[in-house]
Design a protein around this motif. Structure first.
Motif, mmCIF file in Angstrom:
data_model
loop_
_atom_site.group_PDB
_atom_site.id
_atom_site.type_symbol
_atom_site.label_atom_id
_atom_site.label_comp_id
_atom_site.label_asym_id
_atom_site.label_seq_id
_atom_site.Cartn_x
_atom_site.Cartn_y
_atom_site.Cartn_z
ATOM 1 N N THR A 1 0.739 -1.270 0.156
ATOM 2 C CA THR A 1 -0.105 0.109 0.039
ATOM 3 C C THR A 1 0.837 1.220 -0.140
ATOM 4 O OG1 THR A 1 -1.674 -1.382 1.094
ATOM 5 C CG2 THR A 1 -1.888 1.227 1.152
ATOM 6 N N ASP A 2 1.907 1.295 0.602
ATOM 7 C CA ASP A 2 2.612 2.355 0.690
ATOM 8 C C ASP A 2 3.664 2.684 -0.411
ATOM 9 O OD1 ASP A 2 4.756 0.489 1.252
ATOM 10 O OD2 ASP A 2 5.558 1.490 2.861
ATOM 11 N N SER A 3 3.804 1.827 -1.382
ATOM 12 C CA SER A 3 4.320 1.855 -2.543
ATOM 13 C C SER A 3 3.828 2.305 -3.982
ATOM 14 C CB SER A 3 5.356 0.808 -2.736
ATOM 15 O OG SER A 3 4.530 -0.522 -2.987
ATOM 16 N N LEU A 4 2.101 2.580 -3.665
ATOM 17 C CA LEU A 4 1.695 2.755 -4.853
ATOM 18 C C LEU A 4 1.766 4.069 -5.194
ATOM 19 C CD1 LEU A 4 -2.091 1.733 -3.821
ATOM 20 C CD2 LEU A 4 -0.388 0.693 -5.497
ATOM 21 N N ILE A 5 2.372 4.148 -6.546
ATOM 22 C CA ILE A 5 2.792 5.738 -6.990
ATOM 23 C C ILE A 5 2.356 5.688 -8.456
ATOM 24 C CG2 ILE A 5 4.895 5.844 -5.755
ATOM 25 C CD1 ILE A 5 6.377 5.238 -8.595
ATOM 26 N N HIS A 6 2.526 6.729 -9.518
ATOM 27 C CA HIS A 6 2.090 6.932 -10.646
ATOM 28 C C HIS A 6 3.298 7.547 -11.320
ATOM 29 C CE1 HIS A 6 0.150 8.011 -14.406
ATOM 30 N NE2 HIS A 6 -0.879 7.613 -13.829
ATOM 31 N N LEU A 7 3.740 6.591 -12.053
ATOM 32 C CA LEU A 7 5.181 6.998 -12.545
ATOM 33 C C LEU A 7 5.433 8.666 -12.990
ATOM 34 C CD1 LEU A 7 6.264 4.002 -14.611
ATOM 35 C CD2 LEU A 7 7.180 4.664 -12.774
ATOM 36 N N ASP A 8 4.446 9.026 -13.809
ATOM 37 C CA ASP A 8 4.563 10.627 -14.181
ATOM 38 C C ASP A 8 3.706 11.516 -13.464
ATOM 39 O OD1 ASP A 8 2.394 9.677 -15.170
ATOM 40 O OD2 ASP A 8 2.416 10.356 -17.184
ATOM 41 N N ARG A 9 2.991 11.009 -12.496
ATOM 42 C CA ARG A 9 2.253 11.944 -11.724
ATOM 43 C C ARG A 9 2.436 12.214 -10.118
ATOM 44 N NH1 ARG A 9 -2.626 12.860 -15.174
ATOM 45 N NH2 ARG A 9 -1.779 11.926 -16.829
ATOM 46 N N SER A 10 3.399 11.315 -9.620
ATOM 47 C CA SER A 10 3.633 11.272 -8.131
ATOM 48 C C SER A 10 4.907 12.223 -8.019
ATOM 49 C CB SER A 10 4.043 9.909 -7.925
ATOM 50 O OG SER A 10 3.069 9.145 -7.899
ATOM 51 N N PRO A 11 4.957 13.145 -6.930
ATOM 52 C CA PRO A 11 6.166 13.717 -6.676
ATOM 53 C C PRO A 11 7.510 12.945 -6.803
ATOM 54 C CG PRO A 11 4.497 14.159 -5.051
ATOM 55 C CD PRO A 11 3.877 13.146 -5.769
ATOM 56 N N ALA A 12 8.714 13.489 -7.081
ATOM 57 C CA ALA A 12 9.766 12.844 -7.055
ATOM 58 C C ALA A 12 10.190 11.920 -6.048
ATOM 59 C CB ALA A 12 10.891 13.561 -7.668
ATOM 60 N N THR A 13 9.872 12.545 -4.726
ATOM 61 C CA THR A 13 10.343 12.273 -3.564
ATOM 62 C C THR A 13 9.574 10.709 -3.256
ATOM 63 O OG1 THR A 13 8.891 13.781 -2.297
ATOM 64 C CG2 THR A 13 11.183 14.299 -2.445
ATOM 65 N N LEU A 14 8.267 10.763 -3.601
ATOM 66 C CA LEU A 14 7.522 9.666 -3.523
ATOM 67 C C LEU A 14 7.799 8.889 -4.460
ATOM 68 C CD1 LEU A 14 5.139 8.643 -1.699
ATOM 69 C CD2 LEU A 14 3.447 9.525 -3.348
ATOM 70 N N ALA A 15 8.048 9.211 -5.772
ATOM 71 C CA ALA A 15 8.175 8.203 -6.747
ATOM 72 C C ALA A 15 9.404 7.523 -6.707
ATOM 73 C CB ALA A 15 8.260 8.949 -8.194
ATOM 74 N N VAL A 16 10.624 8.022 -6.161
ATOM 75 C CA VAL A 16 11.751 7.238 -5.962
ATOM 76 C C VAL A 16 11.394 5.971 -5.149
ATOM 77 C CG1 VAL A 16 14.110 7.510 -4.855
ATOM 78 C CG2 VAL A 16 13.350 9.260 -6.445
ATOM 79 N N ARG A 17 10.794 6.090 -4.092
ATOM 80 C CA ARG A 17 10.392 5.000 -2.999
ATOM 81 C C ARG A 17 9.543 3.979 -3.676
ATOM 82 N NH1 ARG A 17 7.094 6.479 2.364
ATOM 83 N NH2 ARG A 17 5.607 6.261 0.649
ATOM 84 N N GLY A 18 8.661 4.310 -4.251
ATOM 85 C CA GLY A 18 8.001 3.334 -5.120
ATOM 86 C C GLY A 18 8.397 2.566 -6.404
ATOM 87 N N LEU A 19 9.251 3.335 -7.036
ATOM 88 C CA LEU A 19 9.855 3.034 -8.373
ATOM 89 C C LEU A 19 10.026 1.612 -8.680
ATOM 90 C CD1 LEU A 19 10.268 4.513 -11.098
ATOM 91 C CD2 LEU A 19 12.548 4.823 -10.627
ATOM 92 N N LEU A 20 11.046 0.862 -7.961
ATOM 93 C CA LEU A 20 11.117 -0.385 -7.928
ATOM 94 C C LEU A 20 9.889 -1.448 -8.158
ATOM 95 C CD1 LEU A 20 13.293 -2.718 -8.416
ATOM 96 C CD2 LEU A 20 13.472 -2.760 -5.898
ATOM 97 N N ALA A 21 9.056 -1.134 -7.203
ATOM 98 C CA ALA A 21 7.894 -1.967 -7.281
ATOM 99 C C ALA A 21 6.930 -1.816 -8.374
ATOM 100 C CB ALA A 21 6.892 -1.461 -6.100
ATOM 101 N N VAL A 22 7.033 -0.368 -8.811
ATOM 102 C CA VAL A 22 6.126 -0.276 -10.123
ATOM 103 C C VAL A 22 6.788 -0.986 -11.476
ATOM 104 C CG1 VAL A 22 5.624 1.821 -12.019
ATOM 105 C CG2 VAL A 22 5.188 2.048 -9.678
ATOM 106 N N TRP A 23 8.144 -0.747 -11.362
ATOM 107 C CA TRP A 23 8.803 -1.582 -12.441
ATOM 108 C C TRP A 23 8.732 -3.139 -12.234
ATOM 109 C CZ3 TRP A 23 9.261 0.577 -16.826
ATOM 110 C CH2 TRP A 23 9.410 1.820 -17.045
#
Length: 135
Positions: A66-88
């Motif tokens: 739940t804490d790793s849900l991000i949107h690649l091009d819509r999330s703030p960079a600080t949040l995106a970095v945390r969830g990037l691996l999970a998204v990929w």
């Protein structure tokens, strides 16, 4: 999910149409015991009783933390970095590790469909065949 601005592609209640489509695809392929992996932009879907029942039965898998849900091009960079691996990892799973796809109109699923091996793919909305123009 609360940290990005992305108009919803589907109302939460539409999950039933997607699940119905997955069952129809499973049946058309002659699969009796397929498992479903659900990727969504919101964990609110986990509160839907039908989804809860499928998760409890082991039929439906929810791989996201739940804490790793991000949107690649819509999330703030600080949040995106945390969830990037999970998204990929989620995208790679869709692209290369599943035998069939039920997609929404999204570049995430469309690119996974395009780069992965040929396999049955449908749009959950309307349960119609999907192709590279899906996104």
């Amino acid at each position: 999910p609360a940290h990005w601005r992305d108009p919803p592609r589907h109302a939460l209640e539409e999950i039933h149409e997607f699940l119905d489509c997955a069952e129809e695809l499973e049946s058309s392929l002659g699969w009796n015991d397929a498992r479903v992996i659900l990727f969504a932009d919101t964990d609110l879907v986990l509160g839907v009783p039908r989804v809860q029942a499928l998760v409890e039965s082991g039929k439906l898998l929810w791989p996201a933390r739940t804490d790793s849900l991000i949107h690649l091009d819509r999330s703030p960079a600080t949040l995106a970095v945390r969830g990037l691996l999970a998204v990929w990892a989620d995208w790679w799973t869709l692209a290369f590790d599943v035998h069939a796809l039920v997609l929404c109109h999204s570049g995430f699923g469309a690119t996974a469909l395009e780069v992965g091996p040929p396999r049955p793919a449908v749009l959950g909305k309307g349960c119609v065949p999907a192709d590279g123009g899906t996104g």
